[in-house]
Design an enzyme around this catalytic site. Structure first.
Site, PDB file in Angstrom:
ATOM      1  CG  ASP A  32       1.716   6.608 -14.661  1.00 27.89           C
ATOM      2  OD1 ASP A  32       0.852   7.008 -13.864  1.00 27.89           O
ATOM      3  OD2 ASP A  32       2.247   5.471 -14.583  1.00 27.89           O
ATOM      4  CE1 TYR A 141       2.152   5.165   0.560  1.00 24.24           C
ATOM      5  CE2 TYR A 141       0.885   5.164   2.598  1.00 24.24           C
ATOM      6  CZ  TYR A 141       1.081   5.623   1.311  1.00 24.24           C
ATOM      7  OH  TYR A 141       0.210   6.542   0.784  1.00 24.24           O
ATOM      8  CG  ASN A 170      -9.283   5.042   4.511  1.00 23.85           C
ATOM      9  OD1 ASN A 170      -8.868   5.710   5.452  1.00 23.85           O
ATOM     10  ND2 ASN A 170      -9.008   3.765   4.371  1.00 23.85           N
TER      11      ASN A 170
HETATM   12  N1  UFG Z   1     -10.338  -4.134   5.852  1.00 26.96           N
HETATM   13  C1  UFG Z   1     -10.945  -5.338   6.094  1.00 26.96           C
HETATM   14  N2  UFG Z   1     -10.816  -6.317   5.155  1.00 26.96           N
HETATM   15  C2  UFG Z   1     -10.116  -6.158   3.995  1.00 26.96           C
HETATM   16  C3  UFG Z   1      -9.507  -4.908   3.765  1.00 26.96           C
HETATM   17  C4  UFG Z   1      -9.628  -3.922   4.710  1.00 26.96           C
HETATM   18  O1  UFG Z   1     -11.590  -5.532   7.122  1.00 26.96           O
HETATM   19  O2  UFG Z   1     -10.034  -7.101   3.205  1.00 26.96           O
HETATM   20  C5  UFG Z   1     -10.471  -3.061   6.841  1.00 26.96           C
HETATM   21  C6  UFG Z   1      -9.139  -2.617   7.407  1.00 26.96           C
HETATM   22  O3  UFG Z   1      -8.807  -3.377   8.523  1.00 26.96           O
HETATM   23  C7  UFG Z   1      -9.407  -1.151   7.718  1.00 26.96           C
HETATM   24  C8  UFG Z   1     -10.446  -0.736   6.692  1.00 26.96           C
HETATM   25  O4  UFG Z   1     -11.004  -1.940   6.197  1.00 26.96           O
HETATM   26  O5  UFG Z   1     -10.006  -1.049   8.970  1.00 26.96           O
HETATM   27  C9  UFG Z   1      -9.859   0.052   5.550  1.00 26.96           C
HETATM   28  O6  UFG Z   1      -8.753  -0.672   5.023  1.00 26.96           O
HETATM   29  P1  UFG Z   1      -8.060  -0.273   3.645  1.00 26.96           P
HETATM   30  O7  UFG Z   1      -7.004  -1.290   3.389  1.00 26.96           O
HETATM   31  O8  UFG Z   1      -9.097  -0.053   2.609  1.00 26.96           O
HETATM   32  O9  UFG Z   1      -7.423   1.144   3.956  1.00 26.96           O
HETATM   33  P2  UFG Z   1      -6.403   1.564   5.128  1.00 26.96           P
HETATM   34  O10 UFG Z   1      -7.182   2.409   6.075  1.00 26.96           O
HETATM   35  O11 UFG Z   1      -5.664   0.433   5.676  1.00 26.96           O
HETATM   36  O12 UFG Z   1      -5.329   2.394   4.289  1.00 26.96           O
HETATM   37  C10 UFG Z   1      -5.579   3.651   3.752  1.00 26.96           C
HETATM   38  C11 UFG Z   1      -4.744   3.860   2.500  1.00 26.96           C
HETATM   39  C12 UFG Z   1      -3.278   3.794   2.805  1.00 26.96           C
HETATM   40  C13 UFG Z   1      -2.956   4.786   3.899  1.00 26.96           C
HETATM   41  C14 UFG Z   1      -3.857   4.606   5.085  1.00 26.96           C
HETATM   42  C15 UFG Z   1      -3.655   5.714   6.038  1.00 26.96           C
HETATM   43  O13 UFG Z   1      -5.062   2.872   1.549  1.00 26.96           O
HETATM   44  O14 UFG Z   1      -2.544   4.137   1.651  1.00 26.96           O
HETATM   45  O15 UFG Z   1      -5.219   4.612   4.701  1.00 26.96           O
HETATM   46  O16 UFG Z   1      -3.787   5.256   7.301  1.00 26.96           O
HETATM   47  F1  UFG Z   1      -1.687   4.619   4.306  1.00 26.96           F
END
Ligand code: UFG
Length: 323
Positions: A32, A141, A170
């Site tokens: 790492d 990404y 997730n």
């Molecule tokens: N969300 C909010 N507020 C925030 C952050 C997130 O409402 O402050 C919502 C997002 O809109 C989403 C959900 O919470 O609906 C989950 O969001 P995250 O950012 O925690 O995770 P994502 O689903 O966007 O992303 C994850 C991984 C990525 C990957 C993706 C695959 O973190 O690395 O799933 O689709 F690419």
């Protein structure tokens, strides 16, 4: 028991996988560069601070340590950042991975478990998603992960290079007793942000309540990081036993909305998380849920910590320990 090189073993999923590999009796060495990971997440004796782009150092290390298989986590993971600096994602997630592949081919180590993502599917045509859904990333990404998946298909065909590609949904939760949990800087993931809102009183923003879902908020498949870590053990042992290349989704098969996550945090912490409602975040699909029956049937894995309240409770304990 095998000697396994874990790249990105100081990061969130990598550190948990290292922990479970060792529990299983494997011998682990972590590479790492600590650009985004934390040294304290890895026992010092097994940490090598090497940049993956340094192919020669990787070759030396792999020879010295007699590495038998590699689990490759090291990558940048922020969708938003990848839309601002796509070149960073191609350099780190693709360029550095090619260097790793060259080192592996040079030393004859041809077994790899690769961290891929549900972002490879973009906005899927059907949910739950099966592995035969086509590649359709909608950000750099996701594209960077698809590029590596495609390279692995060719390396399998022409170089007998065997790889298991795991497409994570997730990842969340923690292993607080081992001092391991989620620490991203800046944090963008939902569960740690809600927990922080409980701790600080600063509201978290809900990105959109007008989605075509039962309560209007986005649905995701939240999977405990320790269940995810265990999937890597099944995958690497399959390869070590001479198993073929394959690709698997890793999720629980159950979707939870943002509002359901807020409710779980309230149950676990006993406090109402403060939140505001904002607009949709660009590029967020309404619903992403894994069909992970292939992983369950073919490799015998199953999630043992699938209850959302368990996931949130472990993340909360870690967050309280690191306040
Ligand atoms: N969300 C909010 N507020 C925030 C952050 C997130 O409402 O402050 C919502 C997002 O809109 C989403 C959900 O919470 O609906 C989950 O969001 P995250 O950012 O925690 O995770 P994502 O689903 O966007 O992303 C994850 C991984 C990525 C990957 C993706 C695959 O973190 O690395 O799933 O689709 F690419």
């Amino acid at each position: 028991m095998a000697k396994i090189l874990v790249t990105g073993g100081a990061g969130f999923i990598g550190s948990h996988t290292r922990y479970f590999l060792e529990k299983q009796g494997h011998n682990v060495i972590v590479v790492d560069n600590l650009s985004r990971g934390y040294a304290e997440s890895v026992p010092a004796a097994i940490l090598r601070q090497i940049n993956l782009k340094d192919t020669d150092r990787l070759i030396d290390l792999m020879r010295q340590e007699a590495v038998e298989a590699v689990i490759h986590f090291a990558a940048y993971i922020s969708v938003g950042e990848s839309t601002v600096f796509p070149e960073l994602y191609f350099t780190n997630n693709v360029g550095a991975t090619i260097s790793l592949f060259n080192a592996m081919l040079e030393t004859g180590v041809k077994k790899l478990v690769f961290s891929s993502t549900a972002a490879a599917y973009g906005i899927p045509a059907k949910v739950p998603i099966t592995e035969d859904e086509p590649y359709a990333p909608i950000n750099p990404y996701g594209e960077s992960k698809v590029m590596v998946e495609k390279m692995l298909e060719w390396l399998d065909k022409y170089r007998e290079f065997r790889a298991i590609r795991l497409r994570y949904f997730n990842a969340c939760g923690a292993e607080p007793e081992a001092g391991l949990g989620e620490r991203h800087d800046p944090e963008t993931h939902l569960i740690p942000l809600i927990l922080k809102a409980v701790q600080t009183g600063e509201p978290v923003k809900v990105f959109g309540i007008d989605y075509p879902t039962p309560d209007g908020t986005c649905i995701r498949d939240y999977i405990h990081v320790s269940d995810l870590a265990e999937a890597h053990i099944f995958a690497v042992e399959h390869l070590l036993n001479g198993g073929a290349s394959d690709v698997f989704n890793v999720g629980t098969g159950h979707g939870k909305s943002v509002k359901e996550v807020l409710a779980s945090v309230e149950r676990v912490t006993g406090k109402k998380p403060p939140f505001t409602i904002g607009p949709r975040r660009e590029g967020d699909p309404p619903s992403l849920v894994a069909d992970s029956s292939k992983l369950q049937t073919k490799l015998g894995w199953s999630p043992k910590r699938a209850e959302l309240d368990k996931i949130v409770a472990d993340a909360w304990q870690f967050a309280e320990n690191h306040r």
